[in-house]
Design a protein around this motif. Structure first.
Motif, PDB file in Angstrom:
ATOM      1  N   LYS A  31     -44.299 115.151   9.152  1.00 47.78           N
ATOM      2  CA  LYS A  31     -44.755 115.236   7.758  1.00 47.78           C
ATOM      3  C   LYS A  31     -46.226 115.654   7.663  1.00 47.78           C
ATOM      4  CE  LYS A  31     -40.936 113.770   5.717  1.00 47.78           C
ATOM      5  NZ  LYS A  31     -40.160 114.610   4.780  1.00 47.78           N
ATOM      6  N   GLY A  32     -46.829 115.990   8.798  1.00 45.97           N
ATOM      7  CA  GLY A  32     -48.175 116.551   8.765  1.00 45.97           C
ATOM      8  C   GLY A  32     -49.312 115.638   9.152  1.00 45.97           C
ATOM      9  N   VAL A  33     -49.021 114.395   9.569  1.00 42.97           N
ATOM     10  CA  VAL A  33     -50.091 113.500  10.000  1.00 42.97           C
ATOM     11  C   VAL A  33     -50.484 113.871  11.435  1.00 42.97           C
ATOM     12  CG1 VAL A  33     -50.795 111.110  10.384  1.00 42.97           C
ATOM     13  CG2 VAL A  33     -49.181 111.640   8.549  1.00 42.97           C
ATOM     14  N   PRO A  34     -51.775 114.045  11.721  1.00 42.10           N
ATOM     15  CA  PRO A  34     -52.192 114.370  13.093  1.00 42.10           C
ATOM     16  C   PRO A  34     -51.758 113.284  14.075  1.00 42.10           C
ATOM     17  CG  PRO A  34     -54.000 114.718  11.555  1.00 42.10           C
ATOM     18  CD  PRO A  34     -52.926 114.019  10.789  1.00 42.10           C
ATOM     19  N   ALA A  35     -51.175 113.691  15.193  1.00 42.13           N
ATOM     20  CA  ALA A  35     -50.664 112.734  16.176  1.00 42.13           C
ATOM     21  C   ALA A  35     -51.748 111.787  16.669  1.00 42.13           C
ATOM     22  CB  ALA A  35     -50.047 113.489  17.355  1.00 42.13           C
ATOM     23  N   ASP A  36     -52.975 112.279  16.754  1.00 35.82           N
ATOM     24  CA  ASP A  36     -54.073 111.475  17.270  1.00 35.82           C
ATOM     25  C   ASP A  36     -54.466 110.343  16.322  1.00 35.82           C
ATOM     26  OD1 ASP A  36     -55.563 111.340  19.649  1.00 35.82           O
ATOM     27  OD2 ASP A  36     -57.371 111.973  18.582  1.00 35.82           O
ATOM     28  N   HIS A  37     -54.020 110.427  15.075  1.00 33.05           N
ATOM     29  CA  HIS A  37     -54.340 109.394  14.084  1.00 33.05           C
ATOM     30  C   HIS A  37     -53.250 108.326  13.999  1.00 33.05           C
ATOM     31  CE1 HIS A  37     -57.278 112.169  11.659  1.00 33.05           C
ATOM     32  NE2 HIS A  37     -57.626 112.003  12.920  1.00 33.05           N
ATOM     33  N   ILE A  38     -52.236 108.433  14.845  1.00 29.95           N
ATOM     34  CA  ILE A  38     -51.107 107.508  14.796  1.00 29.95           C
ATOM     35  C   ILE A  38     -51.043 106.697  16.085  1.00 29.95           C
ATOM     36  CG2 ILE A  38     -48.623 107.259  14.477  1.00 29.95           C
ATOM     37  CD1 ILE A  38     -48.653 110.087  13.211  1.00 29.95           C
ATOM     38  N   PHE A  39     -51.194 105.394  15.951  1.00 29.91           N
ATOM     39  CA  PHE A  39     -51.092 104.466  17.068  1.00 29.91           C
ATOM     40  C   PHE A  39     -49.695 103.842  17.068  1.00 29.91           C
ATOM     41  CE2 PHE A  39     -55.513 105.039  16.529  1.00 29.91           C
ATOM     42  CZ  PHE A  39     -56.167 104.659  17.689  1.00 29.91           C
TER      43      PHE A  39
END
Length: 200
Positions: free
Chosen positions: A88-96
């Motif tokens: 859905k467009g959230v940067p992977a690096d911002h997801i823990f």
């Protein structure tokens, strides 16, 4: 009585999306739920992740923490949640990913101790949100909640009955303060979500 205590104590910290978008929290904590064998998110889990994404987009926090059950190689909530959000467009690096969020209590304990979060926005369905916020605040987190209930769900009478008992159980948990199943190394939520990636 204990159900009433949990609901009454947490109600002031449950808010609408627009209010939560102004909180500038350390992370948006999305609680896990059933993933089907196909890898598809259940309706409840899909709605939780979508609400987390919406809050991220509105600036409630720059980090998403997906907390759920990945205790077996053949069952994995958190990677599926992250994949959905990345899609859905959230940067992977911002997801823990918290691979050991085996219960509401453990998710909150680990958010504080492993991920070093202090201020969080919790996302789950409304019936579950009171307990989640109560546990988080009892453990010392500055916690708020946003409900993800855009549609009806099957088995709600069962879920409500189970939740009634779970509130009593978690009231005791925060008094007894047991350690979670796993703790492990500190992974600050201010860093890179890639540190929580695994090989599966």
């Amino acid at each position: 009585i204990l159900n009433g205590v949990v609901i009454f104590a947490s109600r002031p910290y449950i808010m609408e999306e627009e209010q939560a978008s102004k909180l500038d929290a350390d992370c948006i904590l999305v609680l896990g739920a059933l993933v089907w064998k196909s890898g598809q998110l259940s309706l409840m889990l899909e709605d939780r992740v979508l609400e987390g994404i919406a809050l991220y987009g509105k600036g409630a926090s720059g980090r998403l923490l997906m907390s759920g059950d990945h205790g077996r190689e053949d069952y994995d909530e958190v990677n599926r949640m992250k994949q959905y959000a990345v899609g859905k467009g959230v940067p992977a690096d911002h997801i823990f990913m918290d691979h050991a969020g085996f219960s509401t209590y453990e998710s909150m304990y680990r958010a504080k101790e492993v991920f070093q979060a202090k201020k969080i926005v919790i996302v789950t369905q409304g019936y579950h949100l009171y307990r989640a916020v109560y546990v988080a605040r009892a453990l010392g987190l500055d916690a708020y909640g946003v409900a993800s209930d855009p549609r009806g769900y099957p088995n709600m009478p069962y879920n409500q009955a189970r939740e009634f008992l779970a509130r009593v159980k978690d009231f005791a948990q925060v008094v007894l303060h047991p350690k979670p199943t796993y703790l492990g190394d500190v992974i600050p939520i201010t860093g890179s979500g890639s540190l929580t990636d695994d090989s599966h």
